[in-house]
Design an enzyme around this catalytic site. Structure first.
Site, PDB file in Angstrom:
ATOM      1  N   SER A   3       0.831  -1.198   0.000  1.00  0.00           N
ATOM      2  CA  SER A   3       0.000   0.000   0.000  1.00  0.00           C
ATOM      3  C   SER A   3       0.872   1.256   0.000  1.00  0.00           C
ATOM      4  O   SER A   3       1.635   1.472  -0.934  1.00  0.00           O
ATOM      5  CB  SER A   3      -0.960  -0.051   1.184  1.00  0.00           C
ATOM      6  OG  SER A   3      -1.962   0.918   1.080  1.00  0.00           O
ATOM      7  N   ASP A  21     -10.024  -4.028  -4.518  1.00  0.00           N
ATOM      8  CA  ASP A  21      -9.237  -2.947  -3.928  1.00  0.00           C
ATOM      9  C   ASP A  21      -9.413  -1.683  -4.764  1.00  0.00           C
ATOM     10  O   ASP A  21      -9.274  -1.734  -5.988  1.00  0.00           O
ATOM     11  CB  ASP A  21      -7.765  -3.374  -3.914  1.00  0.00           C
ATOM     12  CG  ASP A  21      -6.851  -2.374  -3.236  1.00  0.00           C
ATOM     13  OD1 ASP A  21      -7.301  -1.283  -2.851  1.00  0.00           O
ATOM     14  OD2 ASP A  21      -5.656  -2.712  -3.091  1.00  0.00           O
ATOM     15  N   HIS A  75      -8.161  -4.967  -0.226  1.00  0.00           N
ATOM     16  CA  HIS A  75      -6.949  -4.266   0.167  1.00  0.00           C
ATOM     17  C   HIS A  75      -6.542  -4.677   1.585  1.00  0.00           C
ATOM     18  O   HIS A  75      -7.377  -4.783   2.475  1.00  0.00           O
ATOM     19  CB  HIS A  75      -7.186  -2.753   0.125  1.00  0.00           C
ATOM     20  CG  HIS A  75      -5.951  -1.955   0.344  1.00  0.00           C
ATOM     21  ND1 HIS A  75      -5.076  -1.651  -0.668  1.00  0.00           N
ATOM     22  CD2 HIS A  75      -5.422  -1.392   1.470  1.00  0.00           C
ATOM     23  CE1 HIS A  75      -4.071  -0.941  -0.197  1.00  0.00           C
ATOM     24  NE2 HIS A  75      -4.263  -0.763   1.105  1.00  0.00           N
TER      25      HIS A  75
END
Length: 301
Positions: A147, A242, A272
């Site tokens: 991320s 995501d 995610h």
């Protein structure tokens, strides 16, 4: 998570969001596997000391100079720390057979962009300079993260390529944020109902970025760098549900179009953040094993 009553991140103060993220580990993460060594360190950097954590995989000794993954944790540049990603770093070390150095870079809103970039780059240089003392092979350095950490890993690889004085062997980019403009279609199609929401993304963005012009800076949006040639090989891993899925894929495609080697894998059924949730998602453990195998193949040629 809804049944547990955990509040969405964007409804909390940064301090409370950090606490909830740490506490959530017990419900979603597997038990931390044993490794040969865990050592807390710090890198001296222009903006102060950067906390680090060194992992050596099970079955190895300090006498062996291992390749290393410099790892940047996720959390929207606002939450996350060495503890939230301890199990993942241990698993990658054991699975890949390499050392891992986790970086506790400065977070927003206390430290805005580009503080996280500056710390991530400084820490990677520090690992290279101190490789011998750490029992690391300074010629085999990978960067990686999930991320926000994937964003930082991509930026470090670009900066190192541009500087020409820091060789990076491999990039492990797990559902990376690559475009701060947040305009990819998946931000709309996956923007609600799948753990990470558009509201939370805005919360994290606004705690990190305080000037809209920074969205166009490649150090915030590595997709917008004008040149993606001659970058280290990359594995870009995304999740089907995501909001960041499409910008991760776009980054892999940009690397390939520029002649840099990139593999792209999407775990279509996942959300995610799933990679750290091996207690509740079997596919998380599959993904971690795959990432480790890719690291091993790149670092032990």
């Amino acid at each position: 998570m809804e049944r547990s009553g955990l509040p969405p991140a964007h409804t909390l103060s940064p301090a409370d969001a950090r606490r909830v993220y740490r506490e959530r580990r017990a419900f979603t993460q597997p038990d931390p596997p044993a490794v040969a060594e865990v050592r807390d360190l710090h890198a001296e950097a222009p903006h102060g000391r950067i906390p680090l954590r060194l992992y050596r995989p099970a079955g190895t000794t300090i006498d062996t100079a291992l390749p290393v993954l410099v790892y940047f944790h996720g959390g929207g540049w606002t939450i996350g720390d060495l503890e939230t990603h301890d199990t993942l770093c241990r698993s990658l070390a054991n699975g890949a057979g390499c050392a891992v150095v986790a970086v506790d870079y400065r977070l927003g809103p206390e430290h805005r962009f580009p503080a996280a970039v500056d710390d991530s780059l400084a820490a990677t240089y520090w690992v290279q300079r101190n490789a011998a003392a750490l029992g690391i092979d300074g010629t085999r350095i990978a960067v990686g993260g999930d991320s926000a950490g994937g964003n930082l890993a991509a930026v470090v690889a670009l900066a190192a390529r541009d500087a020409g004085d820091l060789g990076i062997t491999f990039q492990l980019l797990i559902y990376p944020a690559t475009d701060m403009r947040r305009i990819a279609p998946s931000h709309t199609t996956n923007g609600q109902g799948y753990l990470l929401t558009r509201d939370s993304i805005t919360y994290y963005h606004d705690h990190y970025i305080d000037d809209p012009a920074h969205d166009l800076d490649w150090r915030a949006s590595p997709l917008l760098h004008p040149n993606h040639e001659h970058l280290p090989p990359a594995l870009v891993l995304t999740a089907g549900y995501d909001p960041l899925r499409d910008e991760g894929r776009a980054y892999a495609e940009r690397l390939t179009a520029a002649g840099s080697k990139a593999s792209y894998v999407c775990f279509d059924r996942q959300v995610h953040g799933f990679v750290t949730m091996g207690k509740v998602f079997d596919e998380a453990n599959t993904a971690v094993a795959f990432c480790a195998a890719s690291l091993r193949a790149a670092l032990f040629r």
